[in-house]
Structure formats: C-alpha cells, structure tokens
Design an enzyme around this catalytic site. Structure first.
Site, PDB file in Angstrom:
ATOM      1  N   ASN A   1      11.015 -14.778  -1.609  1.00  0.00           N
ATOM      2  CA  ASN A   1       9.567 -14.486  -2.494  1.00  0.00           C
ATOM      3  C   ASN A   1      10.420 -14.417  -3.875  1.00  0.00           C
ATOM      4  O   ASN A   1      11.018 -13.803  -4.239  1.00  0.00           O
ATOM      5  CB  ASN A   1       9.084 -12.986  -2.034  1.00  0.00           C
ATOM      6  CG  ASN A   1       7.946 -12.772  -2.699  1.00  0.00           C
ATOM      7  OD1 ASN A   1       7.524 -11.573  -2.819  1.00  0.00           O
ATOM      8  ND2 ASN A   1       7.007 -13.523  -3.232  1.00  0.00           N
TER       9      ASN A   1
ATOM     10  N   GLN B   1       5.869 -14.791  -8.407  1.00  0.00           N
ATOM     11  CA  GLN B   1       5.190 -13.994  -9.331  1.00  0.00           C
ATOM     12  C   GLN B   1       6.090 -14.252 -10.685  1.00  0.00           C
ATOM     13  O   GLN B   1       7.090 -14.262 -10.564  1.00  0.00           O
ATOM     14  CB  GLN B   1       5.305 -12.631  -8.825  1.00  0.00           C
ATOM     15  CG  GLN B   1       4.041 -12.110  -8.161  1.00  0.00           C
ATOM     16  CD  GLN B   1       4.195 -12.478  -6.724  1.00  0.00           C
ATOM     17  OE1 GLN B   1       5.085 -12.399  -5.834  1.00  0.00           O
ATOM     18  NE2 GLN B   1       2.956 -12.736  -6.023  1.00  0.00           N
TER      19      GLN B   1
ATOM     20  N   CYS C   1       4.625  -5.096  -6.998  1.00  0.00           N
ATOM     21  CA  CYS C   1       5.411  -6.046  -6.413  1.00  0.00           C
ATOM     22  C   CYS C   1       6.862  -5.689  -5.765  1.00  0.00           C
ATOM     23  O   CYS C   1       7.652  -5.459  -6.540  1.00  0.00           O
ATOM     24  CB  CYS C   1       5.780  -7.473  -7.423  1.00  0.00           C
ATOM     25  SG  CYS C   1       6.445  -8.791  -6.796  1.00  0.00           S
TER      26      CYS C   1
ATOM     27  N   ASN D   1       9.225  -6.778  -3.466  1.00  0.00           N
ATOM     28  CA  ASN D   1      10.471  -7.661  -3.564  1.00  0.00           C
ATOM     29  C   ASN D   1      10.920  -7.880  -5.031  1.00  0.00           C
ATOM     30  O   ASN D   1      12.092  -7.900  -5.321  1.00  0.00           O
ATOM     31  CB  ASN D   1      10.161  -9.056  -2.981  1.00  0.00           C
ATOM     32  CG  ASN D   1       9.989  -9.013  -1.475  1.00  0.00           C
ATOM     33  OD1 ASN D   1      10.861  -8.323  -0.896  1.00  0.00           O
ATOM     34  ND2 ASN D   1       9.072  -9.887  -0.974  1.00  0.00           N
TER      35      ASN D   1
ATOM     36  N   HIS E   1      -4.080  -4.120   0.217  1.00  0.00           N
ATOM     37  CA  HIS E   1      -3.656  -4.954   1.600  1.00  0.00           C
ATOM     38  C   HIS E   1      -4.497  -4.633   2.450  1.00  0.00           C
ATOM     39  O   HIS E   1      -5.173  -3.568   2.739  1.00  0.00           O
ATOM     40  CB  HIS E   1      -2.318  -4.562   1.729  1.00  0.00           C
ATOM     41  CG  HIS E   1      -1.021  -5.093   0.613  1.00  0.00           C
ATOM     42  ND1 HIS E   1      -0.557  -6.261   1.029  1.00  0.00           N
ATOM     43  CD2 HIS E   1      -0.544  -4.539  -0.231  1.00  0.00           C
ATOM     44  CE1 HIS E   1       0.433  -6.624   0.060  1.00  0.00           C
ATOM     45  NE2 HIS E   1       0.430  -5.264  -0.645  1.00  0.00           N
TER      46      HIS E   1
ATOM     47  N   GLU F   1      -0.867 -14.082  -0.031  1.00  0.00           N
ATOM     48  CA  GLU F   1      -0.763 -13.254  -1.090  1.00  0.00           C
ATOM     49  C   GLU F   1      -1.974 -13.477  -1.995  1.00  0.00           C
ATOM     50  O   GLU F   1      -1.919 -14.536  -2.667  1.00  0.00           O
ATOM     51  CB  GLU F   1       0.785 -13.064  -1.797  1.00  0.00           C
ATOM     52  CG  GLU F   1       1.741 -12.528  -1.213  1.00  0.00           C
ATOM     53  CD  GLU F   1       2.907 -12.254  -2.087  1.00  0.00           C
ATOM     54  OE1 GLU F   1       2.549 -12.341  -3.551  1.00  0.00           O
ATOM     55  OE2 GLU F   1       3.725 -12.345  -1.446  1.00  0.00           O
TER      56      GLU F   1
ATOM     57  N   CYS G   1       6.712 -10.796   1.784  1.00  0.00           N
ATOM     58  CA  CYS G   1       6.116  -9.973   0.671  1.00  0.00           C
ATOM     59  C   CYS G   1       6.350  -8.287   0.931  1.00  0.00           C
ATOM     60  O   CYS G   1       6.357  -7.834   2.031  1.00  0.00           O
ATOM     61  CB  CYS G   1       4.525 -10.029   1.173  1.00  0.00           C
ATOM     62  SG  CYS G   1       3.448  -9.003  -0.096  1.00  0.00           S
ATOM     63  N   GLY G   2       7.017  -7.793  -0.068  1.00  0.00           N
ATOM     64  CA  GLY G   2       7.501  -6.586  -0.067  1.00  0.00           C
ATOM     65  C   GLY G   2       6.437  -5.593   0.256  1.00  0.00           C
ATOM     66  O   GLY G   2       6.536  -4.619   1.174  1.00  0.00           O
ATOM     67  N   THR G   3       5.352  -5.522  -0.641  1.00  0.00           N
ATOM     68  CA  THR G   3       4.341  -4.377  -0.458  1.00  0.00           C
ATOM     69  C   THR G   3       3.560  -4.837   0.700  1.00  0.00           C
ATOM     70  O   THR G   3       3.153  -3.857   1.433  1.00  0.00           O
ATOM     71  CB  THR G   3       3.515  -4.689  -1.755  1.00  0.00           C
ATOM     72  OG1 THR G   3       2.920  -5.892  -1.956  1.00  0.00           O
ATOM     73  CG2 THR G   3       4.150  -3.964  -2.846  1.00  0.00           C
ATOM     74  N   GLY G   4       3.484  -6.121   1.195  1.00  0.00           N
ATOM     75  CA  GLY G   4       3.165  -6.465   2.363  1.00  0.00           C
ATOM     76  C   GLY G   4       3.740  -5.995   3.631  1.00  0.00           C
ATOM     77  O   GLY G   4       2.869  -5.282   4.486  1.00  0.00           O
TER      78      GLY G   4
HETATM   79  N1  LIG Z   1       5.180 -10.639  -3.626  1.00  0.00           N
HETATM   80  C1  LIG Z   1       4.757  -9.111  -4.107  1.00  0.00           C
HETATM   81  C2  LIG Z   1       3.348  -9.132  -3.617  1.00  0.00           C
HETATM   82  C3  LIG Z   1       2.693  -9.647  -4.736  1.00  0.00           C
HETATM   83  C4  LIG Z   1       1.392  -8.764  -4.582  1.00  0.00           C
HETATM   84  C5  LIG Z   1       0.507  -9.682  -5.583  1.00  0.00           C
HETATM   85  N2  LIG Z   1       0.134 -11.216  -4.810  1.00  0.00           N
HETATM   86  C6  LIG Z   1      -1.043  -8.985  -5.850  1.00  0.00           C
HETATM   87  O1  LIG Z   1      -1.741  -9.543  -6.379  1.00  0.00           O
HETATM   88  O2  LIG Z   1      -0.848  -7.800  -5.447  1.00  0.00           O
HETATM   89  C7  LIG Z   1       5.621  -8.275  -3.175  1.00  0.00           C
HETATM   90  O3  LIG Z   1       6.683  -8.442  -2.524  1.00  0.00           O
HETATM   91  O4  LIG Z   1       5.151  -7.099  -2.796  1.00  0.00           O
END
Ligand SMILES: N[C@H](CCC[C@H](N)C(=O)O)C(=O)O
Length: 266
Positions: free
Chosen positions: A13, A46, A73, A75, A149, A197, A206-209
C-alpha cells in the site's frame, strides 16, 4: 519549484510522503491528483503530508488519489513513525502513538466506534450488522477506526467481484462521507482480507481495513486477539478487546527519495 518526497509503502500500500515540518507545503486537489497519477505523476495509493503537530509531535494529513482528504491511514502511519521516529501522530481521525522495534512498527489507534452517526451512516440503523445488501454481499459490520469501514464476511473471498461491488458500495447514498469496503474470509481464526479503498480502489493492503476487520471478527467471536490479517501484500497483527485501543503491528518500507518538478505537473 522542486518538492522533495519519500516513496514508501506498507505491505504494498504505497505512499508519497512529503515532510513539510521545516517549510509549509500547500497542495490543491488538482495537484494531489497529478502527483498520485501513476503515469504523469509519481503514483501512490495515498499522498501523505507531515507537518509540525500541536497535540502530538507530528501531524499527518492524508489525501486519496481522487484528491479528497482522508482522516486515517494505518499503513502510512507506520511509514511516518519509521521515517520520523515520532512517538505520537495527530490525524483528523484521532491521536496515534507509534514505536519501531526490530524493523516492525506498532501503532496504537483510539477505540473503534460503531454508532450509525459515528461511521457516519445517514439513517439511524443497527451497524453490527448493518441490515443492508449489495448482490451477494450482505449484513456487514460498520466500524469507524478513524475512518469509515464496512466489513463483510464471506465463505469464498475469491468469488467476490470486489472491483464491481466496491465502487457501488463506496458511493451508496447511505454513506454521506462514502466508505471503505472490506471483504474477509475467516478460517480457524485466521483472516484473509481484500479491500476496496474509498477514493483509491483496490489496494494490496489496508491498515485501517485490517483493524476494522479484526475488530469485527473478534466482536463476532470468529477470531481471538491478536488476529493475523493476511492481505495480498502481506500480513498485519491486530490486537483489540472491547472498549480498548487497537494495536496494529507490521512493516514500513522506504523505497527512494526524489524531487518533484511541481511546474511540470499536469
Ligand atoms: N490505505 C489506508 C487506508 C486509507 C483509507 C482511505 N482510502 C480513506 O478514504 O479512508 C490504510 O492503510 O489504512
């Protein structure tokens, strides 16, 4: 005008990271889109701007390739801790703490939120699960881990056309700020995850995912903390208990440093 950047990634990512702690950088939506463009710009999932913090050592601002801001975010947070050594990061989605031990970075995120107006979801509905369906994807958990999410659990992850369903769900009017879409398969407590995302599309991790999915899996008693979340780009370890902060542990990679000729951007 030349702008120095770091190209980094967390499990594939990938990010443009601009360190603006010494001199302010002001980017408009069109410039963000141009920088994120994988052909005419540098290319990334991002764009990350590091600024001096007020409540924390540094402030991390995030934009998706569509030019719109994001509030969290995961990651990239590991990349910022790895790059700066900052123990605390201020984001729109909350205050994070971070530490690097033996090439792995651990980030602590605030407790997840689940109420419809905290996701946000337009109508006052249950969120665990959310009584909605899009073709074969139904009854997700809605979780805010600093950003919004949805987490769907399925029996066969590879059978889900996430490239088609992702944008439909992301932009559903039920979600005033749009939403990140996670689809997970759980076998013997191990989670396999793919994410569409918000504002970025399919990413390799996706870290938050992964945080939202681990929280949902623990809440449904499908997995026990700490949860290994496997994604196309690699695996994160997520720890959480109800009412607690979330702990995410994984790598952060610095690939190269470069200079952008801002005048050459489309
Ligand atoms: N890649 C990111 C998530 C980005 C989330 C973004 N797409 C949003 O609009 O919240 C991660 O690692 O958490």
């Amino acid at each position: 005008m030349k702008l120095r950047f770091h190209k980094m990634h967390g499990l594939g990512n990938d990010f443009i990271v601009i360190d603006a702690r010494r001199q302010p950088v002001d980017l408009g939506g069109a410039q963000v889109r141009a920088l994120c463009d994988r052909r005419e710009g540098v290319g990334c999932d991002q764009l990350i701007l590091i600024e001096p913090g007020e409540k924390a050592e540094v402030r991390m601002r995030i934009w998706n390739p569509d030019g719109k801001p994001a509030s969290a975010c995961g990651n990239a947070a590991r990349c910022v801790v790895s790059l700066t050594g900052a123990p605390t990061i201020e984001t729109e989605g909350g205050l994070l703490t971070g530490v690097t031990v033996d090439d792995m970075v651990s980030i602590e995120l605030p407790p997840p939120r689940f109420a419809h107006d905290q996701i946000p979801i337009a109508d006052p509905v249950d969120t665990r699960p959310l009584p909605m369906a899009w073709d074969q994807l139904s009854a997700p958990d809605a979780v805010n881990v600093g950003n919004p999410h949805l987490v769907f659990f399925v029996d066969d992850l590879d059978a889900v056309p996430l490239g088609d369903l992702g944008p439909r769900i992301e932009t559903d009017p039920a979600f005033p700020d749009r939403i990140n879409v996670n689809v997970a398969e759980v076998n013997d407590g191990k989670v396999r995850l793919r994410t569409w995302e918000r504002g970025a599309g399919l990413t390799r991790a996706c870290g938050t995912g992964a945080c939202a999915t681990a929280v949902a899996a623990i809440g449904r008693k499908l997995a026990i903390s700490p949860v290994e979340v496997e994604m196309d780009g690699g695996t994160l370890e997520i720890s959480w208990a109800p009412g607690q902060n979330i702990l995410m542990r994984g790598p952060a990679t610095h690939v190269f440093t470069g200079d952008i000729d801002m005048d050459a951007l489309a």
